[in-house]
Motif scaffolding. Structure first.
Motif, short mmCIF file in Angstrom:
data_model
loop_
_atom_site.label_atom_id
_atom_site.label_comp_id
_atom_site.label_asym_id
_atom_site.label_seq_id
_atom_site.Cartn_x
_atom_site.Cartn_y
_atom_site.Cartn_z
N VAL A 200 28.98 70.07 105.56
CA VAL A 200 28.91 69.13 104.42
C VAL A 200 27.68 68.22 104.52
O VAL A 200 27.36 67.69 105.59
CB VAL A 200 30.17 68.23 104.39
CG1 VAL A 200 30.10 67.25 103.22
CG2 VAL A 200 31.44 69.05 104.31
N LEU A 201 27.01 68.03 103.35
CA LEU A 201 25.94 67.03 103.23
C LEU A 201 26.26 66.14 102.03
O LEU A 201 26.80 66.62 101.04
CB LEU A 201 24.59 67.68 102.95
CG LEU A 201 23.98 68.68 103.92
CD1 LEU A 201 22.60 69.12 103.42
CD2 LEU A 201 23.84 68.07 105.29
N VAL A 202 25.87 64.87 102.13
CA VAL A 202 26.01 63.96 100.99
C VAL A 202 24.61 63.52 100.57
O VAL A 202 23.81 63.10 101.42
CB VAL A 202 26.85 62.72 101.36
CG1 VAL A 202 27.17 61.90 100.11
CG2 VAL A 202 28.12 63.11 102.09
N VAL A 203 24.32 63.59 99.28
CA VAL A 203 22.96 63.37 98.80
C VAL A 203 22.96 62.46 97.57
O VAL A 203 23.91 62.45 96.79
CB VAL A 203 22.29 64.73 98.43
CG1 VAL A 203 20.80 64.56 98.17
CG2 VAL A 203 22.49 65.76 99.52
N THR B 218 33.81 61.67 99.86
CA THR B 218 33.27 61.36 101.18
C THR B 218 34.35 60.74 102.07
O THR B 218 34.44 61.06 103.26
CB THR B 218 32.08 60.37 101.07
OG1 THR B 218 32.50 59.19 100.41
CG2 THR B 218 30.91 60.99 100.35
N GLU B 219 35.17 59.91 101.47
CA GLU B 219 36.24 59.28 102.25
C GLU B 219 37.26 60.33 102.72
O GLU B 219 37.69 60.32 103.87
CB GLU B 219 36.94 58.24 101.37
CG GLU B 219 37.22 56.97 102.12
CD GLU B 219 37.79 55.90 101.22
OE1 GLU B 219 37.58 55.95 100.00
OE2 GLU B 219 38.46 55.01 101.77
N GLN B 220 37.58 61.26 101.82
CA GLN B 220 38.54 62.33 102.19
C GLN B 220 38.05 63.13 103.39
O GLN B 220 38.84 63.61 104.19
CB GLN B 220 38.66 63.33 101.02
CG GLN B 220 39.55 62.89 99.90
CD GLN B 220 39.67 64.02 98.88
OE1 GLN B 220 39.64 65.19 99.22
NE2 GLN B 220 39.83 63.66 97.63
N LEU B 221 36.71 63.26 103.49
CA LEU B 221 36.15 64.10 104.57
C LEU B 221 35.76 63.27 105.80
O LEU B 221 35.06 63.75 106.68
CB LEU B 221 34.93 64.86 104.03
CG LEU B 221 35.29 65.90 102.96
CD1 LEU B 221 34.04 66.48 102.33
CD2 LEU B 221 36.14 67.02 103.56
N ILE C 103 14.92 67.32 101.22
CA ILE C 103 15.21 67.45 102.66
C ILE C 103 16.53 68.22 102.85
O ILE C 103 16.64 69.11 103.70
CB ILE C 103 15.32 66.05 103.31
CG1 ILE C 103 14.00 65.28 103.13
CG2 ILE C 103 15.68 66.16 104.79
CD1 ILE C 103 14.11 63.79 103.43
N ALA C 104 17.51 67.88 102.00
CA ALA C 104 18.83 68.54 102.12
C ALA C 104 18.70 70.05 101.91
O ALA C 104 19.28 70.84 102.67
CB ALA C 104 19.80 67.95 101.10
N ALA C 105 17.94 70.45 100.89
CA ALA C 105 17.80 71.89 100.60
C ALA C 105 17.10 72.60 101.75
O ALA C 105 17.47 73.73 102.11
CB ALA C 105 17.04 72.09 99.29
N GLU C 106 16.14 71.93 102.34
CA GLU C 106 15.39 72.56 103.43
C GLU C 106 16.29 72.73 104.67
O GLU C 106 16.40 73.82 105.24
CB GLU C 106 14.17 71.69 103.75
CG GLU C 106 13.05 72.38 104.49
CD GLU C 106 13.02 71.97 105.95
OE1 GLU C 106 12.83 72.85 106.80
OE2 GLU C 106 13.20 70.77 106.24
N VAL C 107 16.99 71.65 105.04
CA VAL C 107 17.83 71.70 106.25
C VAL C 107 19.02 72.64 106.04
O VAL C 107 19.32 73.48 106.90
CB VAL C 107 18.31 70.27 106.64
CG1 VAL C 107 19.33 70.34 107.76
CG2 VAL C 107 17.12 69.40 107.03
N LEU C 108 19.69 72.51 104.90
CA LEU C 108 20.86 73.36 104.67
C LEU C 108 20.43 74.83 104.51
O LEU C 108 21.12 75.74 104.99
CB LEU C 108 21.63 72.88 103.42
CG LEU C 108 22.91 73.63 103.07
CD1 LEU C 108 23.89 73.68 104.25
CD2 LEU C 108 23.60 73.02 101.85
N LEU D 289 29.15 72.62 101.51
CA LEU D 289 29.40 71.72 100.38
C LEU D 289 28.33 70.64 100.36
O LEU D 289 28.01 70.05 101.40
CB LEU D 289 30.79 71.07 100.55
CG LEU D 289 31.11 69.87 99.66
CD1 LEU D 289 31.25 70.29 98.20
CD2 LEU D 289 32.41 69.20 100.13
N VAL D 290 27.79 70.39 99.16
CA VAL D 290 26.87 69.26 98.98
C VAL D 290 27.53 68.30 98.00
O VAL D 290 27.84 68.67 96.87
CB VAL D 290 25.49 69.72 98.43
CG1 VAL D 290 24.59 68.52 98.20
CG2 VAL D 290 24.85 70.72 99.39
N ILE D 291 27.76 67.08 98.46
CA ILE D 291 28.37 66.07 97.59
C ILE D 291 27.24 65.27 96.93
O ILE D 291 26.48 64.57 97.60
CB ILE D 291 29.29 65.13 98.40
CG1 ILE D 291 30.40 65.95 99.06
CG2 ILE D 291 29.87 64.03 97.52
CD1 ILE D 291 31.32 65.14 99.96
#
Ligand SMILES: Cc1cc2nc3c(=O)[nH]c(=O)nc-3n(C[C@H](O)[C@H](O)[C@H](O)COP(=O)(O)OP(=O)(O)OC[C@H]3O[C@@H](n4cnc5c(N)ncnc54)[C@H](O)[C@@H]3O)c2cc1C
Length: 383
Positions: A256-259, A153-156, A283-288, A142-144
Motif C-alpha cells: 500500500v502507498l498513500v499519495v 488509511t486508518e483502516q490499514l 515518485i510513487a509510480a516509480e517506486v511501486l 493499492l494506491v490510496i
C-alpha cells in the motif's frame, strides 16, 4: 490479477495510474463520483513550474497570473508583480479529465461511480470492498489517492491526518477583478486568508481558508464593501472541503502507498496541493513500478517512496506550518504593521529575490530569521 488499484481519480490518482500503466502494469482507478473532476472545490491556481514540469494541458487554462495584491486589515496593500507568468488559473474539471484521459491512453482502466468502503491486506493481495458489491476486488497493490476525506488509511493502520483547515468558495460573476487578490485579517480568518481569483472574463472564485466557521466567514467576506461593489448577480451556495495541515504518520504499508492530499502532501502556506501531489505521484509510480516488477511489495521495498517524498517536500511542509503558527498569534495591528513594513523594509527585496509560486521554505526561513524576527521584537517593544 490487477497489478494495482488506485482509489481516487483526482489529479494525483490519475498521474500515478498513468505512470504505472506507462510502465506496462495493469491498473484500475476507482472513483466514487460518476464524472471525473466533479464536484469541483478548488480555486485552480497552479504554478507555471508545475505546468512545465508535468506538461499539463494548456486547454484547461482560464487565465495567466502575473501579479498578486495582498490587502491588510487596515486597507494597506502589498503588490507583487512579475515580468514572467507566475501561475495559471485552471478549470479543475478540465484538468482532471485531461489527466484521466492521459492515464486511459497509457492503458489504465477506470471504474466510475463506485465508492471503496474498506480495504484489507492479505498475504498475496489487497482486497477492496466496494459499495453495491458483495465480492471483494483484489489487486497486488493499492494506491490510496482519496484526497483529505475518507478513512482507508486508518483502516490499514496508517493513522489519519490530524490538522485541518477548511476551504470554502463560490464562483460567481464579478466586474473589475483583474488580478489575484488576497485579504488578511482576524475578522475574516484568524491565521489564514481570503481570496478573489479571476477566471474567465467577468467571473471569479471567491473564498477563504479558515480553522473554523468557514461558511459564516465567507458570508462576512461577501458582505465586505470592497467585494459588494464588484459582485454582479446572485452568489451560489458555497462548496466546503477540508485541507490537511500536516502529513500522515506513515504513507506506506505492505502492498500500500498513500499519495496526494490523502498523505498531507500540500503547500501548508497556501493549502495548494496539486503540484506537490503530482511530484509525489511520480515518485510513487516509480517506486511501486519497480516493486511490482521485482515481485517484492513488502513495506521495506516501498519505503523509498516515503523517504524520497519527505526529503523533497518535508521542509516545505514544516516551514509552512511554522509560518501558520506565527500567523495565528498575530492580531490585526501586528498584521498591518508587517504589511506596512513589507513595503518599506528589505521584505519586498526578499520577496522579489526568493519568491516562488510553489517553493516557500527559503522565503519563510529568510523572513522568520530576518525582518519578521526584528519586527516581532519591535512590535512587542511597542506593547
Ligand atoms: C477551496 C479550495 C481551494 C483550493 N485551491 C487550490 C489551488 O488553487 N491550487 C491547488 O494546487 N490546490 C488547491 N486546493 C487543494 C486541491 O484541491 C487538492 O490538494 C487536490 O485536489 C488534491 O488532489 P488529490 O488527487 O490528492 O485529491 P482529490 O482531488 O481530492 O481527488 C480524490 C478523489 O478520490 C475520490 N474518492 C475519495 N474517497 C473515495 C472512495 N472511498 N472511493 C472512491 N473514490 C474516492 C474523490 O471523489 C476524488 O475524486 C484547494 C482546496 C480547496 C478546498
Amino acid at each position: 490479477m490487477l497489478d494495482a488499484i488506485i482509489v481516487g481519480a483526482g489529479p494525483v490518482g490519475c498521474h500515478v495510474a498513468a505512470g504505472l500503466a506507462g510502465r506496462g502494469h495493469q491498473v484500475l482507478v476507482i472513483e466514487e463520483h460518476d464524472q471525473i473532476g466533479l464536484p469541483a472545490r478548488c480555486t485552480g491556481l497552479i504554478g507555471e513550474q508545475a505546468f512545465a514540469r508535468f506538461d499539463l494541458p494548456g486547454a484547461a487554462t482560464q487565465r495567466i497570473v502575473k501579479s498578486i495584491r495582498i490587502y491588510g486589515p487596515d486597507g494597506t496593500w502589498f503588490h507583487h508583480r512579475s515580468e514572467r507568468p507566475l501561475a495559471r488559473v485552471v478549470s479543475r474539471p478540465q484538468l482532471d479529465a485531461a489527466l484521466a484521459a492521459r492515464a486511459a491512453a497509457a492503458g489504465a482502466g477506470f471504474l466510475l461511480g463506485r465508492k471503496v468502503l474498506g480495504a484489507q491486506i492479505e498475504p498475496k493481495a489487497v482486497a477492496l470492498t466496494l459499495a453495491g458489491s458483495e465480492h471483494p476486488l483484489r489487486a497486488r497493490s493499492l494506491v490510496i489517492a482519496t484526497g483529505a476525506r475518507g478513512n482507508l488509511t486508518e483502516q490499514l493502520g496508517l493513522g489519519r491526518l490530524c490538522g485541518y483547515l477548511f476551504g470554502v468558495q463560490v464562483e460567481t460573476e464579478v466586474r473589475e477583478v483583474e488580478e489575484v487578490e488576497v485579504y488578511l485579517g482576524r475578522e475574516l480568518s484568524p491565521g489564514s486568508f481570503a481570496w478573489v481569483v479571476p477566471t474567465i472574463p467577468g467571473r471569479a472564485r471567491i473564498g477563504l481558508s479558515a480553522y473554523g466557521h468557514p461558511r459564516e466567514r465567507l458570508a462576512l467576506f461577501l458582505r465586505d464593501r470592497r467585494l459588494q461593489l464588484r459582485l454582479v448577480g446572485p452568489v451560489p451556495p458555497p462548496t466546503v472541503a477540508p485541507i490537511p495541515l500536516g502529513t500522515l504518520p506513515a504513507t506506506v504499508a505492505d502492498r500500500v502507498l498513500v499519495v496526494g492530499e490523502a498523505a498531507g502532501q500540500v503547500k501548508t502556506t497556501t493549502g495548494g496541493g496539486v503540484y506537490y501531489g503530482l511530484l509525489a505521484a511520480e515518485i510513487a509510480a516509480e517506486v511501486l513500478g519497480q516493486a511490482l516488477a521485482a515481485g517484492n511489495l513488502g513495506r521495506a521495498s516501498l519505503a523509498r517512496y516515503e523517504a524520497t517524498w519527505r526529503q523533497l517536500l518535508g521542509r516545505e511542509i514544516e516551514y509552512g506550518l511554522r509560518l501558520r503558527r506565527l500567523a495565528r498569534r498575530l492580531d490585526d495591528a501586528t498584521l498591518a504593521f508587517f504589511l506596512n513594513l513589507a513595503n518599506r523594509d528589505g521584505i519586498k527585496y526578499l520577496v522579489g529575490r526568493l519568491a516562488s509560486f510553489d517553493w516557500h521554505a527559503s522565503l519563510v526561513a529568510a523572513l522568520l530569521d530576518g525582518p519578521l524576527r526584528r519586527s516581532a521584537v519591535a512590535v512587542s517593544s511597542l506593547d
